[in-house]
Write a protein that holds these residues in place. Structure first.
Motif, short mmCIF file in Angstrom:
data_model
loop_
_atom_site.label_atom_id
_atom_site.label_comp_id
_atom_site.label_asym_id
_atom_site.label_seq_id
_atom_site.Cartn_x
_atom_site.Cartn_y
_atom_site.Cartn_z
N GLY A 42 0.73 -1.07 0.03
CA GLY A 42 -0.01 0.11 0.03
C GLY A 42 0.74 1.31 -0.05
N ILE A 43 1.99 1.27 0.70
CA ILE A 43 3.06 2.39 0.97
C ILE A 43 3.55 2.64 -0.62
N LEU A 44 3.73 1.67 -1.31
CA LEU A 44 4.40 1.65 -2.60
C LEU A 44 3.44 2.49 -3.49
N GLN A 45 2.11 1.91 -3.54
CA GLN A 45 0.95 2.52 -4.27
C GLN A 45 0.85 3.84 -4.17
N GLU A 46 0.83 4.30 -2.65
CA GLU A 46 0.65 5.65 -2.28
C GLU A 46 2.07 6.62 -3.09
N LYS A 47 3.11 5.84 -2.88
CA LYS A 47 4.37 6.50 -3.41
C LYS A 47 4.15 6.76 -5.12
N ASN A 105 -5.12 -3.36 12.96
CA ASN A 105 -4.09 -2.81 12.60
C ASN A 105 -3.75 -1.31 12.49
N LYS A 106 -3.18 -0.57 13.29
CA LYS A 106 -2.82 0.89 13.32
C LYS A 106 -2.41 1.43 12.23
N PHE A 107 -1.47 0.77 11.55
CA PHE A 107 -0.73 1.17 10.56
C PHE A 107 -1.40 1.50 9.36
N ALA A 108 -2.56 0.47 9.08
CA ALA A 108 -3.51 0.43 7.98
C ALA A 108 -4.40 1.46 8.03
N TRP A 109 -5.02 1.62 9.42
CA TRP A 109 -6.01 2.50 9.78
C TRP A 109 -5.17 4.10 9.49
N TYR A 110 -4.17 4.14 9.92
CA TYR A 110 -3.41 5.50 9.80
C TYR A 110 -3.27 5.81 8.43
N GLN A 157 -7.18 0.11 -1.16
CA GLN A 157 -7.96 -1.29 -1.31
C GLN A 157 -6.94 -2.39 -0.64
N THR A 158 -5.66 -2.03 -0.69
CA THR A 158 -4.62 -2.88 0.02
C THR A 158 -4.69 -2.68 1.51
N TYR A 159 -5.13 -1.30 2.04
CA TYR A 159 -5.11 -1.09 3.40
C TYR A 159 -6.46 -1.92 3.91
N ALA A 160 -7.38 -2.03 3.11
CA ALA A 160 -8.86 -2.44 3.40
C ALA A 160 -8.51 -3.99 3.54
N ARG A 161 -7.80 -4.47 2.65
CA ARG A 161 -7.59 -6.20 2.64
C ARG A 161 -6.71 -6.50 3.91
N LEU A 170 -4.43 8.91 3.42
CA LEU A 170 -5.23 8.85 2.18
C LEU A 170 -6.50 9.85 2.06
N ALA A 171 -7.17 9.77 3.16
CA ALA A 171 -8.53 10.52 3.06
C ALA A 171 -8.03 12.07 3.36
N GLN A 172 -7.33 12.33 4.05
CA GLN A 172 -6.88 13.54 4.35
C GLN A 172 -5.98 14.24 3.16
N GLU A 173 -5.52 13.68 2.36
CA GLU A 173 -4.96 14.29 1.27
C GLU A 173 -6.15 14.41 -0.07
N ALA A 174 -7.12 13.61 0.27
CA ALA A 174 -8.26 13.80 -0.84
C ALA A 174 -9.03 14.89 -0.27
#
Length: 154
Positions: free
Chosen positions: A2-7, A28-33, A16-20, A38-42
Motif C-alpha cells: 500500500g505504501i508503494l501504491q501511495e508513493k 492494524n494501526k498502520f493500515a488505519w493511519y 484497497q490494499t489497506y482494506a484487505r 489518504l482521506a486527508q490528502e483527498a
C-alpha cells in the motif's frame, strides 16, 4: 504494498490494499493511519478523523495518528488539537513539530508566554523550524525569567 501504491500516486489501489489488511487484522494501526492519510490528502476530513480514531483505538499513544488528527482540528477545535498534541509529545519526545503547532495554538489565543515556550522547545529539538516560528516569537525571552510575564508581547 500500500505504501508503494501511495508513493506511485495510486491512492485507490493503496486504499484497497489497506482494506484487505484490515480484513485480516481489524486493529492494524498502520493500515488505519494510512487510510487516514489518504482521506486527508483527498480532502475527506471526516473520513480521515474516523481512520485516525481507529488507529488510536488500537494504540492510544500512536504519535503519527495523534499528530495528524491534531492538524485536522487545529483551527476548528484547538482545545482538542492541543490535547492530542500534548499526547503526541508525551509519546514521542522531543516532537519538535508538535511543539511548533502547540505554539501556534497558544499564539492565536494570545497566550504569548505559553507560545514562546512551545516555540523554544520546537527550535531546540529541530533548529530548521526557526523560520516557521512567527517573527514576534523568534527572539522572545525565556518564559521562566523574572522579567517575562504571562500574556506579555515580549
Amino acid at each position: 504494498m500500500g505504501i508503494l501504491q501511495e508513493k506511485y500516486h495510486d491512492p485507490k489501489a493503496a486504499a484497497q490494499t489497506y482494506a484487505r489488511v484490515l480484513e485480516l487484522e481489524p486493529e492494524n494501526k498502520f493500515a488505519w493511519y494510512n487510510l487516514g492519510v489518504l482521506a486527508q490528502e483527498a480532502g475527506r476530513t471526516g473520513d480521515a478523523r474516523a481512520a485516525y480514531d481507529r488507529a488510536l483505538k488500537a494504540d492510544p499513544a500512536f504519535p503519527p495518528a495523534l499528530f495528524n488528527e491534531a492538524l485536522l482540528l487545529e483551527r476548528s477545535d484547538p482545545d482538542q488539537a492541543a490535547a492530542l498534541l500534548h499526547r503526541a509529545v508525551a509519546a514521542a519526545p522531543p516532537a519538535a513539530t508538535a511543539h511548533l503547532h502547540l505554539g501556534r495554538i497558544w499564539a492565536r489565543r494570545h497566550l504569548d508566554r505559553e507560545a514562546a515556550g512551545e516555540f523554544r522547545l520546537a527550535v531546540a529539538a529541530d533548529p530548521s523550524l526557526r523560520s516557521q516560528v512567527p517573527e514576534k516569537f523568534r527572539d522572545s525571552p525565556d518564559p521562566s525569567s523574572p522579567s517575562s510575564e504571562a500574556g506579555s508581547d515580549s
